[in-house]
Scaffold this active site. Structure first.
Site, PDB file in Angstrom:
ATOM      1  N   CYS A 150       0.810  -1.233   0.000  1.00  0.00           N
ATOM      2  CA  CYS A 150       0.000   0.000   0.000  1.00  0.00           C
ATOM      3  C   CYS A 150       0.845   1.286   0.000  1.00  0.00           C
ATOM      4  CB  CYS A 150      -0.977   0.005   1.165  1.00  0.00           C
ATOM      5  SG  CYS A 150      -0.239  -0.490   2.727  1.00  0.00           S
ATOM      6  N   HIS A 242      -2.584   6.722   3.495  1.00  0.00           N
ATOM      7  CA  HIS A 242      -1.149   6.903   3.734  1.00  0.00           C
ATOM      8  C   HIS A 242      -0.700   8.207   3.062  1.00  0.00           C
ATOM      9  CE1 HIS A 242      -1.194   2.999   5.360  1.00  0.00           C
ATOM     10  NE2 HIS A 242      -0.585   2.307   4.419  1.00  0.00           N
TER      11      HIS A 242
HETATM   12  P1  NAP Z   1      -6.807  -9.835   8.205  1.00  0.00           P
HETATM   13  O1  NAP Z   1      -7.804  -8.781   8.545  1.00  0.00           O
HETATM   14  O2  NAP Z   1      -6.037 -10.477   9.297  1.00  0.00           O
HETATM   15  O3  NAP Z   1      -7.590 -11.007   7.358  1.00  0.00           O
HETATM   16  C1  NAP Z   1      -6.977 -12.227   7.043  1.00  0.00           C
HETATM   17  C2  NAP Z   1      -7.938 -13.131   6.287  1.00  0.00           C
HETATM   18  O4  NAP Z   1      -7.270 -14.379   6.023  1.00  0.00           O
HETATM   19  C3  NAP Z   1      -9.219 -13.512   7.050  1.00  0.00           C
HETATM   20  O5  NAP Z   1     -10.252 -13.751   6.135  1.00  0.00           O
HETATM   21  C4  NAP Z   1      -8.825 -14.824   7.738  1.00  0.00           C
HETATM   22  O6  NAP Z   1      -9.941 -15.661   8.010  1.00  0.00           O
HETATM   23  C5  NAP Z   1      -8.002 -15.462   6.646  1.00  0.00           C
HETATM   24  N1  NAP Z   1      -7.059 -16.444   7.205  1.00  0.00           N
HETATM   25  C6  NAP Z   1      -6.213 -16.288   8.248  1.00  0.00           C
HETATM   26  N2  NAP Z   1      -5.511 -17.433   8.462  1.00  0.00           N
HETATM   27  C7  NAP Z   1      -5.942 -18.313   7.535  1.00  0.00           C
HETATM   28  C8  NAP Z   1      -5.614 -19.662   7.232  1.00  0.00           C
HETATM   29  N3  NAP Z   1      -4.679 -20.337   7.936  1.00  0.00           N
HETATM   30  N4  NAP Z   1      -6.240 -20.276   6.199  1.00  0.00           N
HETATM   31  C9  NAP Z   1      -7.178 -19.603   5.487  1.00  0.00           C
HETATM   32  N5  NAP Z   1      -7.546 -18.331   5.719  1.00  0.00           N
HETATM   33  C10 NAP Z   1      -6.924 -17.700   6.735  1.00  0.00           C
HETATM   34  O7  NAP Z   1      -5.707  -9.278   7.170  1.00  0.00           O
HETATM   35  P2  NAP Z   1      -5.840  -8.029   6.142  1.00  0.00           P
HETATM   36  O8  NAP Z   1      -5.469  -6.765   6.817  1.00  0.00           O
HETATM   37  O9  NAP Z   1      -7.168  -8.150   5.455  1.00  0.00           O
HETATM   38  O10 NAP Z   1      -4.646  -8.348   5.121  1.00  0.00           O
HETATM   39  C11 NAP Z   1      -4.739  -9.413   4.171  1.00  0.00           C
HETATM   40  C12 NAP Z   1      -3.517  -9.406   3.270  1.00  0.00           C
HETATM   41  O11 NAP Z   1      -3.470  -8.191   2.528  1.00  0.00           O
HETATM   42  C13 NAP Z   1      -2.191  -9.489   4.043  1.00  0.00           C
HETATM   43  O12 NAP Z   1      -1.277 -10.271   3.305  1.00  0.00           O
HETATM   44  C14 NAP Z   1      -1.735  -8.037   4.098  1.00  0.00           C
HETATM   45  O13 NAP Z   1      -0.331  -7.914   4.215  1.00  0.00           O
HETATM   46  C15 NAP Z   1      -2.221  -7.528   2.741  1.00  0.00           C
HETATM   47  N6  NAP Z   1      -2.428  -6.075   2.675  1.00  0.00           N
HETATM   48  C16 NAP Z   1      -3.134  -5.417   3.629  1.00  0.00           C
HETATM   49  C17 NAP Z   1      -3.311  -4.030   3.519  1.00  0.00           C
HETATM   50  C18 NAP Z   1      -4.101  -3.223   4.498  1.00  0.00           C
HETATM   51  O14 NAP Z   1      -4.172  -1.985   4.311  1.00  0.00           O
HETATM   52  N7  NAP Z   1      -4.691  -3.845   5.543  1.00  0.00           N
HETATM   53  C19 NAP Z   1      -2.776  -3.348   2.434  1.00  0.00           C
HETATM   54  C20 NAP Z   1      -2.078  -4.050   1.471  1.00  0.00           C
HETATM   55  C21 NAP Z   1      -1.920  -5.405   1.605  1.00  0.00           C
HETATM   56  P3  NAP Z   1     -10.600 -15.765   9.512  1.00  0.00           P
HETATM   57  O15 NAP Z   1     -11.497 -14.584   9.656  1.00  0.00           O
HETATM   58  O16 NAP Z   1     -11.362 -17.052   9.441  1.00  0.00           O
HETATM   59  O17 NAP Z   1      -9.462 -15.788  10.478  1.00  0.00           O
END
Ligand code: NAP
Length: 344
Positions: A150, A242
């Site tokens: 991001c 950001h």
């Molecule tokens: P998050 O809120 O922690 O969500 C993670 C997701 O993955 C949830 O749906 C979770 O399901 C699932 N998950 C976790 N462990 C799992 C497993 N072992 N098997 C299958 N599914 C699983 O994370 P996020 O902030 O959305 O970020 C997701 C990705 O995008 C990350 O790689 C992050 O680095 C990237 N990203 C995030 C941002 C941002 O601004 N937040 C920006 C760019 C990139 P449950 O609900 O069932 O646990």
């Protein structure tokens, strides 16, 4: 034409943004949602702790969340968006690619792999052709495309506009919102009344991903851009958006007016979710600001401002919505590009 899509990691912060952005999408129809074993089998309403500022679409709320395996996703899904934690994505994405799915992924694993396109459709759509090499080398029937981190995606469109003057060196200092760390990433006790002057792994991502995005692909190999990039990444107590302070040196002299013009006129893409104008440039030195400007172009436009000369080049500020343009919206645009270019 309707394209059936699914979301891996649909219950998380980025997954929820996907659902919001896919609601009423002109060609994408949401057909599968996956998450961890704890969520699998539950209705989406039950599994997701919904925190986006619009209600869960009724049809999505009643969908059943599946486990994140190829066997649990219907075969007639054409395109998957992935928003899994990167360690999980590194384990499970290859299984989906072996099974023939096309995956547009947010997660950081494989972003710098030489055969994986890291794309921003308005900047380097031609890098998608790396898929040919990827399929040959990995034996995948599917295809893997990544969008950048991001903080990188906030800055790179402005750098792409300046590259006509010969970018040589870039220094950037970021002020990043807490949502970039996910819901459980930074506690309120850590961030309220505070700023944290380091974000693990983020600086390296900005320094490497920006050189890949602006690199040249000749059909056989991708050469990274030759500019030097140094980043300092800081967390501040804003919710979304950001803001970044950039110092750029170019081979040719460039005035702030010429730089603003290059940014303003940098072409957008003709995709359903691209903003009409990619970069909005403010004259006002006090803009862009996260609270005022992050929703521009429904969160898909980049803002810039504060363009001024320095003894060695230019300085300016840029801003983007980190969970829309910086995450779900970035993957969605890559999905639209994959369809447009015939990979789906
Ligand atoms: P998050 O809120 O922690 O969500 C993670 C997701 O993955 C949830 O749906 C979770 O399901 C699932 N998950 C976790 N462990 C799992 C497993 N072992 N098997 C299958 N599914 C699983 O994370 P996020 O902030 O959305 O970020 C997701 C990705 O995008 C990350 O790689 C992050 O680095 C990237 N990203 C995030 C941002 C941002 O601004 N937040 C920006 C760019 C990139 P449950 O609900 O069932 O646990």
């Amino acid at each position: 034409m309707t394209v059936r899509v699914g979301i891996l990691g649909a219950t998380g912060a980025v997954g929820q943004r996907f659902i919001q952005l896919l609601d009423d999408h002109p060609t994408f129809e949401l057909a599968a949602l996956t998450a961890s074993e704890e969520s699998a089998g539950k209705s989406y309403r039950e599994a997701a702790k919904w925190r986006v500022n619009t209600p869960i679409p009724d049809d999505v709320a009643e969908m059943t969340v599946a486990a994140t395996t190829p066997d649990d996703v219907p075969d007639d899904v054409d395109l998957l968006f992935s928003s899994l934690p990167s360690g999980v994505a590194a384990d499970v994405e290859p299984g989906f690619l072996d099974a023939g799915y096309v995956v547009s992924s947010n997660s950081s694993n494989d972003r710098m792999a030489p055969d994986v396109p890291l794309t921003i459709p308005e900047i380097n759509p031609g890098h998608l052709d790396l898929i040919e090499i990827q399929r040959e080398e990995r034996g995948w029937d599917g295809a893997l495309v990544k969008n950048p981190n991001c903080s990188t995606i906030t800055m790179v469109p402005t750098l792409a506009a300046l590259d006509e003057f010969g970018l040589e060196s870039v220094q950037v200092s970021t002020l990043q919102a807490v949502s970039g760390a996910g819901y459980s990433g930074v506690t309120s006790m850590e961030i309220i009344d505070n700023a944290i002057p380091h974000i693990g792994g983020e600086e390296e991502k900005m320094e490497t991903e920006s050189r890949k995005l602006l690199g040249t692909f000749d059909g056989a190999e991708l050469e990274l851009h030759g500019m030097d990039v140094a980043a300092s990444c800081n967390r501040i107590p804003t919710l979304d958006g950001h803001l970044e302070n950039v110092f750029a040196e170019t081979a040719d002299d460039v005035s702030p007016e010429a730089a603003a013009d290059a940014m303003r006129t940098y072409e957008s893409a003709d995709l359903p979710s691209s903003p009409a104008q990619l970069i909005h440039v403010f004259e006002d030195l006090e803009r862009p600001q996260p609270r005022l400007d992050r929703e521009r172009g429904e969160g898909m436009q980049i803002s810039a401002g504060g363009l001024q000369e320095t003894p060695s080049g230019l300085k300016y500020n840029c801003l983007a919505h980190n969970t829309i343009r910086g995450a779900a919206g970035a993957s969605l645009l890559n999905g639209e590009l994959l369809v447009e270019e015939g990979w789906v």
